[in-house]
Design a protein around this motif. Structure first.
Motif, mmCIF file in Angstrom:
data_model
loop_
_atom_site.group_PDB
_atom_site.id
_atom_site.type_symbol
_atom_site.label_atom_id
_atom_site.label_comp_id
_atom_site.label_asym_id
_atom_site.label_seq_id
_atom_site.Cartn_x
_atom_site.Cartn_y
_atom_site.Cartn_z
ATOM 1 N N PHE A 23 53.191 -24.415 30.097
ATOM 2 C CA PHE A 23 53.144 -24.288 28.697
ATOM 3 C C PHE A 23 52.597 -22.707 29.126
ATOM 4 C CE2 PHE A 23 50.936 -22.029 25.064
ATOM 5 C CZ PHE A 23 51.252 -22.685 23.828
ATOM 6 N N GLY A 24 52.016 -22.770 29.725
ATOM 7 C CA GLY A 24 52.230 -20.768 30.267
ATOM 8 C C GLY A 24 53.341 -20.526 31.253
ATOM 9 N N CYS A 25 54.404 -21.160 31.876
ATOM 10 C CA CYS A 25 55.111 -20.254 32.700
ATOM 11 C C CYS A 25 55.914 -19.708 31.917
ATOM 12 C CB CYS A 25 55.774 -21.374 32.886
ATOM 13 S SG CYS A 25 55.289 -23.010 34.519
ATOM 14 N N VAL A 26 56.542 -20.026 30.848
ATOM 15 C CA VAL A 26 56.915 -17.885 30.244
ATOM 16 C C VAL A 26 56.536 -18.012 28.957
ATOM 17 C CG1 VAL A 26 59.274 -17.435 29.691
ATOM 18 C CG2 VAL A 26 59.456 -19.108 31.142
ATOM 19 N N PHE A 27 55.118 -16.554 29.339
ATOM 20 C CA PHE A 27 54.540 -16.680 28.053
ATOM 21 C C PHE A 27 54.558 -14.839 27.774
ATOM 22 C CE2 PHE A 27 50.132 -16.214 25.633
ATOM 23 C CZ PHE A 27 49.832 -18.081 25.204
ATOM 24 N N GLN A 28 55.032 -14.725 26.316
ATOM 25 C CA GLN A 28 54.548 -13.191 25.776
ATOM 26 C C GLN A 28 53.475 -12.797 25.470
ATOM 27 O OE1 GLN A 28 56.727 -12.949 21.681
ATOM 28 N NE2 GLN A 28 57.417 -10.428 22.901
ATOM 29 N N GLU A 29 52.625 -11.659 25.783
ATOM 30 C CA GLU A 29 51.698 -10.882 25.900
ATOM 31 C C GLU A 29 51.161 -9.860 26.228
ATOM 32 O OE1 GLU A 29 48.988 -13.432 29.135
ATOM 33 O OE2 GLU A 29 50.310 -12.605 30.104
ATOM 34 N N GLU A 30 50.457 -8.683 25.520
ATOM 35 C CA GLU A 30 49.434 -7.840 26.467
ATOM 36 C C GLU A 30 49.333 -7.508 27.538
ATOM 37 O OE1 GLU A 30 47.094 -6.515 22.971
ATOM 38 O OE2 GLU A 30 49.498 -5.925 21.785
ATOM 39 N N ASP A 31 49.872 -6.230 28.190
ATOM 40 C CA ASP A 31 49.405 -6.087 29.896
ATOM 41 C C ASP A 31 47.687 -5.402 29.777
ATOM 42 O OD1 ASP A 31 49.986 -3.796 28.969
ATOM 43 O OD2 ASP A 31 51.694 -3.495 30.888
ATOM 44 N N SER A 32 47.314 -5.142 30.569
ATOM 45 C CA SER A 32 46.109 -4.055 30.493
ATOM 46 C C SER A 32 45.967 -3.257 29.982
ATOM 47 C CB SER A 32 45.268 -4.327 31.953
ATOM 48 O OG SER A 32 46.510 -3.080 32.359
ATOM 49 N N ASN A 33 47.445 -2.311 29.882
ATOM 50 C CA ASN A 33 47.563 -1.045 29.022
ATOM 51 C C ASN A 33 47.914 -1.635 27.531
ATOM 52 O OD1 ASN A 33 46.763 0.357 30.392
ATOM 53 N ND2 ASN A 33 48.782 0.289 31.769
ATOM 54 N N GLY A 34 48.117 -2.516 26.684
ATOM 55 C CA GLY A 34 48.165 -2.559 25.861
ATOM 56 C C GLY A 34 49.859 -3.672 25.098
ATOM 57 N N LYS A 35 51.026 -2.932 26.816
ATOM 58 C CA LYS A 35 51.726 -2.973 26.371
ATOM 59 C C LYS A 35 52.611 -4.877 26.520
ATOM 60 C CE LYS A 35 53.199 1.766 28.789
ATOM 61 N NZ LYS A 35 53.851 1.871 27.489
ATOM 62 N N VAL A 36 53.838 -5.068 25.358
ATOM 63 C CA VAL A 36 53.882 -6.359 25.362
ATOM 64 C C VAL A 36 54.607 -7.026 26.398
ATOM 65 C CG1 VAL A 36 55.072 -8.072 23.477
ATOM 66 C CG2 VAL A 36 53.423 -6.193 23.111
ATOM 67 N N GLY A 37 55.116 -7.770 26.968
ATOM 68 C CA GLY A 37 55.916 -7.906 27.568
ATOM 69 C C GLY A 37 56.100 -9.546 27.785
ATOM 70 N N ILE A 38 57.407 -10.292 28.363
ATOM 71 C CA ILE A 38 57.083 -12.097 28.887
ATOM 72 C C ILE A 38 56.610 -12.207 30.182
ATOM 73 C CG2 ILE A 38 58.536 -13.963 28.585
ATOM 74 C CD1 ILE A 38 60.081 -12.276 26.274
ATOM 75 N N SER A 39 55.718 -12.517 31.162
ATOM 76 C CA SER A 39 54.945 -12.826 32.199
ATOM 77 C C SER A 39 55.863 -13.740 32.460
ATOM 78 C CB SER A 39 53.893 -13.221 31.942
ATOM 79 O OG SER A 39 53.054 -12.232 31.854
ATOM 80 N N LEU A 40 56.401 -14.102 33.744
ATOM 81 C CA LEU A 40 57.213 -15.243 34.295
ATOM 82 C C LEU A 40 56.353 -15.619 35.666
ATOM 83 C CD1 LEU A 40 60.964 -13.879 34.744
ATOM 84 C CD2 LEU A 40 60.164 -15.765 32.517
ATOM 85 N N SER A 41 55.949 -16.884 35.120
ATOM 86 C CA SER A 41 54.796 -17.737 36.123
ATOM 87 C C SER A 41 55.587 -18.101 37.369
ATOM 88 C CB SER A 41 54.405 -18.900 35.834
ATOM 89 O OG SER A 41 52.947 -19.300 36.496
ATOM 90 N N LYS A 42 55.410 -18.220 38.380
ATOM 91 C CA LYS A 42 56.316 -18.961 40.062
ATOM 92 C C LYS A 42 55.739 -20.478 39.133
ATOM 93 C CE LYS A 42 54.985 -15.486 43.054
ATOM 94 N NZ LYS A 42 54.364 -14.794 44.462
ATOM 95 N N GLU A 43 54.817 -20.990 38.896
ATOM 96 C CA GLU A 43 54.455 -22.503 38.456
ATOM 97 C C GLU A 43 56.142 -23.016 37.278
ATOM 98 O OE1 GLU A 43 51.952 -20.790 39.406
ATOM 99 O OE2 GLU A 43 52.282 -20.991 41.165
ATOM 100 N N LEU A 44 56.896 -22.441 37.536
ATOM 101 C CA LEU A 44 58.116 -23.275 36.361
ATOM 102 C C LEU A 44 58.359 -24.736 36.503
ATOM 103 C CD1 LEU A 44 60.372 -20.240 36.354
ATOM 104 C CD2 LEU A 44 58.772 -20.919 35.335
ATOM 105 N N MET A 45 57.578 -25.338 37.588
ATOM 106 C CA MET A 45 58.097 -27.261 37.902
ATOM 107 C C MET A 45 56.675 -27.711 37.263
ATOM 108 S SD MET A 45 61.054 -26.780 40.931
ATOM 109 C CE MET A 45 61.425 -28.587 40.658
ATOM 110 N N ALA A 46 56.812 -28.604 37.568
ATOM 111 C CA ALA A 46 55.629 -29.323 37.526
ATOM 112 C C ALA A 46 54.401 -30.064 38.632
ATOM 113 C CB ALA A 46 55.679 -30.776 36.096
ATOM 114 N N VAL A 47 56.109 -30.403 38.872
ATOM 115 C CA VAL A 47 55.311 -30.979 40.703
ATOM 116 C C VAL A 47 54.902 -29.258 41.710
ATOM 117 C CG1 VAL A 47 58.036 -30.090 41.979
ATOM 118 C CG2 VAL A 47 56.503 -31.651 43.048
ATOM 119 N N ALA A 48 55.043 -28.323 41.540
ATOM 120 C CA ALA A 48 54.957 -27.552 42.017
ATOM 121 C C ALA A 48 52.964 -26.678 41.502
ATOM 122 C CB ALA A 48 55.073 -25.369 42.263
#
Length: 227
Positions: free
Chosen positions: A157-182
């Motif tokens: 669920f959290g592999c691709v997640f839109q959120e604010e960074d520590s400075n309040g700037k909104v972006g989309i985080s791409l996690s390395k855990e994109l496969m369930a096996v990983a």
């Protein structure tokens, strides 16, 4: 916003114009419209923009999907397939597009900067038909559409997640855990060799998502594909 709309119109209408030119289909004959765009979802919607531009008929069955990322194209085709099963003698237009102009990340978080490097804008359009007269001239026949939803898994669920960074700037985080096996290997310390079916026994052609060189190399290795 005006410039982003113009960008969206340019790629969407360009893809649809090319499709209509190749198929010689009258826009008024289209009875189903499914549009998907993960990030740019204005009001009026993208599907409404298409209906207005091509003056599609008033009883058209129209859907606009958002926030579904890479999988939205196949989800849209699956939805169109289900719709034409209950609407005989119909054409279904599927438009898959993306535009990240309004979602460009201006911060310094590396996990969010990746999307700036990989994505920008694009569009593709496909026409589905359940008319018997189109059977021989159709390029492909849609047999099955299968989707496995991993949204119940918190890591997936959290592999691709839109959120604010520590400075309040909104972006989309791409996690390395994109496969369930990983995820299983890293967090559960499972020493399990993943089972990968020999897909070439069932498929003659592969259409692979070009999400970067690492993705292509891994798919080539696991599916035993040639370059």
């Amino acid at each position: 916003m005006k410039e982003v709309r113009q960008e969206a119109e340019s790629v969407m209408f360009g893809a649809i114009d090319g499709l209509l030119a190749k198929t010689s289909i009258n826009p008024k004959d289209i009875g189903i419209l499914v549009v998907n765009c993960s990030l740019f979802n204005p009001t009026p919607s993208l599907s409404a923009m298409i209906i207005n531009h091509y003056k599609l008929r008033g009883n058209i069955v129209s859907y606009n999907l958002g926030g579904m990322g890479y999988s939205a194209s196949l989800i849209s085709i699956d939805l169109a397939k289900k719709l034409i099963q209950v609407h005989p003698n119909s054409y279904a237009l599927v438009v898959s597009t993306e535009n990240i102009t309004l979602n460009w990340y201006y911060g310094n978080d590396r996990s969010k900067l990746v999307s700036n490097c990989l994505f920008r804008i694009g569009c593709a359009a496909i026409l589905l038909s359940n008319k018997f007269s189109d059977r021989r001239k159709s390029k492909y026949r849609l047999v099955d559409a299968v989707r496995t939803h991993k949204g119940a898994d918190d890591q997936c669920f959290g592999c691709v997640f839109q959120e604010e960074d520590s400075n309040g700037k909104v972006g989309i985080s791409l996690s390395k855990e994109l496969m369930a096996v990983a995820v299983g290997r890293k967090f559960l310390k499972m020493k399990v060799k993943p089972y990968i079916p020999y897909f070439k026994l069932a498929f003659e052609h592969f259409c692979i998502h070009a999400g970067g060189r690492a993705v292509l190399d891994e798919l080539e290795k696991n599916l035993q594909l040639s370059e």
